[in-house]
Design a protein around this motif. Structure first.
Motif, PDB file in Angstrom:
ATOM      1  N   SER A 108       0.841  -1.207   0.000  1.00  0.00           N
ATOM      2  CA  SER A 108       0.000   0.000   0.000  1.00  0.00           C
ATOM      3  C   SER A 108       0.869   1.247   0.000  1.00  0.00           C
ATOM      4  O   SER A 108       0.654   2.185  -0.780  1.00  0.00           O
ATOM      5  N   ARG A 109       1.872   1.251   0.866  1.00  0.00           N
ATOM      6  CA  ARG A 109       2.769   2.414   0.930  1.00  0.00           C
ATOM      7  C   ARG A 109       3.522   2.584  -0.387  1.00  0.00           C
ATOM      8  O   ARG A 109       3.696   3.696  -0.884  1.00  0.00           O
ATOM      9  N   ALA A 110       3.972   1.452  -0.957  1.00  0.00           N
ATOM     10  CA  ALA A 110       4.727   1.524  -2.217  1.00  0.00           C
ATOM     11  C   ALA A 110       3.868   2.144  -3.322  1.00  0.00           C
ATOM     12  O   ALA A 110       4.333   3.006  -4.078  1.00  0.00           O
ATOM     13  N   LEU A 111       2.611   1.721  -3.414  1.00  0.00           N
ATOM     14  CA  LEU A 111       1.726   2.293  -4.440  1.00  0.00           C
ATOM     15  C   LEU A 111       1.494   3.778  -4.207  1.00  0.00           C
ATOM     16  O   LEU A 111       1.513   4.576  -5.146  1.00  0.00           O
ATOM     17  N   TYR A 112       1.256   4.159  -2.959  1.00  0.00           N
ATOM     18  CA  TYR A 112       1.015   5.564  -2.634  1.00  0.00           C
ATOM     19  C   TYR A 112       2.191   6.423  -3.108  1.00  0.00           C
ATOM     20  O   TYR A 112       2.022   7.441  -3.778  1.00  0.00           O
ATOM     21  N   ILE A 113       3.419   5.977  -2.782  1.00  0.00           N
ATOM     22  CA  ILE A 113       4.626   6.724  -3.161  1.00  0.00           C
ATOM     23  C   ILE A 113       4.758   6.779  -4.691  1.00  0.00           C
ATOM     24  O   ILE A 113       5.018   7.843  -5.266  1.00  0.00           O
ATOM     25  N   PHE A 114       4.546   5.643  -5.344  1.00  0.00           N
ATOM     26  CA  PHE A 114       4.637   5.564  -6.804  1.00  0.00           C
ATOM     27  C   PHE A 114       3.620   6.498  -7.472  1.00  0.00           C
ATOM     28  O   PHE A 114       3.940   7.225  -8.417  1.00  0.00           O
ATOM     29  N   PHE A 115       2.399   6.499  -6.984  1.00  0.00           N
ATOM     30  CA  PHE A 115       1.354   7.371  -7.545  1.00  0.00           C
ATOM     31  C   PHE A 115       1.717   8.848  -7.348  1.00  0.00           C
ATOM     32  O   PHE A 115       1.587   9.666  -8.257  1.00  0.00           O
ATOM     33  N   LYS A 116       2.159   9.179  -6.146  1.00  0.00           N
ATOM     34  CA  LYS A 116       2.451  10.582  -5.823  1.00  0.00           C
ATOM     35  C   LYS A 116       3.642  11.099  -6.640  1.00  0.00           C
ATOM     36  O   LYS A 116       3.580  12.188  -7.216  1.00  0.00           O
ATOM     37  N   ILE A 117       4.721  10.327  -6.685  1.00  0.00           N
ATOM     38  CA  ILE A 117       5.923  10.739  -7.424  1.00  0.00           C
ATOM     39  C   ILE A 117       5.603  10.980  -8.897  1.00  0.00           C
ATOM     40  O   ILE A 117       6.101  11.906  -9.516  1.00  0.00           O
ATOM     41  N   ASN A 118       4.753  10.105  -9.451  1.00  0.00           N
ATOM     42  CA  ASN A 118       4.434  10.195 -10.870  1.00  0.00           C
ATOM     43  C   ASN A 118       3.200  11.031 -11.177  1.00  0.00           C
ATOM     44  O   ASN A 118       2.721  11.045 -12.305  1.00  0.00           O
ATOM     45  N   LYS A 119       2.705  11.715 -10.148  1.00  0.00           N
ATOM     46  CA  LYS A 119       1.549  12.616 -10.302  1.00  0.00           C
ATOM     47  C   LYS A 119       0.345  11.920 -10.943  1.00  0.00           C
ATOM     48  O   LYS A 119      -0.368  12.510 -11.773  1.00  0.00           O
ATOM     49  N   VAL A 120       0.138  10.656 -10.588  1.00  0.00           N
ATOM     50  CA  VAL A 120      -1.062   9.943 -11.041  1.00  0.00           C
ATOM     51  C   VAL A 120      -2.229  10.485 -10.215  1.00  0.00           C
ATOM     52  O   VAL A 120      -2.187  10.413  -8.982  1.00  0.00           O
ATOM     53  N   PRO A 121      -3.264  11.049 -10.869  1.00  0.00           N
ATOM     54  CA  PRO A 121      -4.376  11.587 -10.075  1.00  0.00           C
ATOM     55  C   PRO A 121      -5.159  10.444  -9.423  1.00  0.00           C
ATOM     56  O   PRO A 121      -5.503   9.471 -10.095  1.00  0.00           O
ATOM     57  N   PHE A 122      -5.395  10.521  -8.128  1.00  0.00           N
ATOM     58  CA  PHE A 122      -6.179   9.476  -7.471  1.00  0.00           C
ATOM     59  C   PHE A 122      -6.890  10.008  -6.241  1.00  0.00           C
ATOM     60  O   PHE A 122      -6.510  11.033  -5.676  1.00  0.00           O
TER      61      PHE A 122
END
Lengths: 226, 226
Positions: free
Chosen positions: B14-28
């Motif tokens: 969960s933490r890994a996905l959160y970081i990956f989404f945030k770094i890559n500016k994936v809107p969620f």
């Protein structure tokens, strides 16, 4: 230079890769590694063949790759793979990926642990696993097979939809394994049983080829020797 | 319609996905699921949110997807992901895939099992794991951390090459987890220690955000309560 596939037919993902390569006519040179003889444990193997000392793995020229699922994805990009086996469309591919990731700590882990603790380790070490521990391994495997029966195959004839995919091959190869230890995976599971038959039939004759050694051991109902 | 990401910050992927989404500016849109309260165990959750009753998972409109690694691959196709985090080039992507597959029965399994048996289960059940069993879990985790130190990081500053990738994020999030149980993963591992610092720094500030709850628990050196 032909891709080299290193495998042992008693390894579940090795069989899955063999079947996937054969079905999709991926040209490869086969190199068998006898895990039971510890061929993977030498320093020479670690340095020259695979730093992780496991099978299956590939050498594609200078490029060395381990991990069966990573190999599937790599091969799907550099060879012509029939779309149903590993779909190109984003959502259909994600469905197949979902099973390939889920399996690691489900089908892969639990069917293998049962096989190892019930059959392989006693044979190699002369020591039996305690009945309480064995029961835990069996319970985990049964819960996993129930999820295949009741969740993955709830609405579709194959794990990831209406057509067979590499996910079905990987799953079936794992579920075959505990048969060597005398366990019947299809007993009381009509959905899983019908699905296994469909997978065996659609992946014929490569499925039987890959399972020839296993089937011989399984015939002895858990009493076979390596 | 915005992609919905369901997670619990005490879950490593969960933490890994959160970081990956945030770094890559994936809107969620973020939706937290409190595993410690058993929010994932209801029939309603199973039917309406996730048939496997785990986190993390996403709903992208009608499309529901579980398994963090499958989610990474899906999101990399439908959003603009910086090439170093999940490379588009076939061999570079295969290297990252290799770690993402390897982790399941290594970093993921062993760091999580240690955390669960040493800290989580005693807290939830009031029962301690026996010292002999605990030693086995610790030995497995130590062997895995040695492989990270001596194989994965042998020749490169990051797990899969010269640049940070999502593999490093997944690995670091797993290795943070046993800190809650009072274990220091970097002790005696200078290579892993330097790598952890690089990952934390390059994934800042999202790495700290994702680990805020864990860091508070870890400060208490294994004596924290949920």
């Amino acid at each position: 230079m032909t891709l080299k596939l290193y495998l042992d037919f008693l390894s579940q993902p090795s069989r899955a890769l063999y079947i996937f390569f054969k079905i999709n006519k991926v040209p490869f040179e086969l190199s068998q590694v006898a895990l039971r003889k510890g061929e993977h444990l030498s320093e020479e193997f670690k340095t020259n063949l695979n730093r992780f000392q496991k099978v299956p793995f590939i050498h594609d020229g200078d490029f060395r790759l381990t991990e069966s699922v990573a190999i599937i994805r790599y091969v799907s990009k550099v060879h012509n793979i029939d779309n149903n086996w590993y779909p190109k469309e984003t959502k259909a591919q994600a469905r197949v990926d979902e099973y390939l990731e889920w399996q690691h700590n489900n089908t892969r882990a639990f069917c293998a642990l049962y096989f190892q603790r019930k059959w392989l380790f006693p044979l190699l070490t002369g020591r039996q696993t305690s009945p309480e521990t064995m029961q835990k391994y069996e319970d985990n495997m049964l819960a996993c097979l129930d999820q295949i029966e009741n969740i993955w195959l709830a609405d579709t004839p194959y794990l990831c939809g209406d057509r067979i995919s590499v996910a079905d091959i990987f799953a079936a190869c794992e579920i075959e394994q505990p048969r060597v230890a005398g366990f019947d995976p299809i007993k009381g599971r009509p959905v899983l049983s019908a699905w296994m038959n469909r997978v065996r039939s659609e992946a014929s004759p490569f499925y039987e080829e890959a399972h020839a050694v296993l089937n011989k051991l399984a015939e002895k109902g858990g009493k076979a020797k390596l």
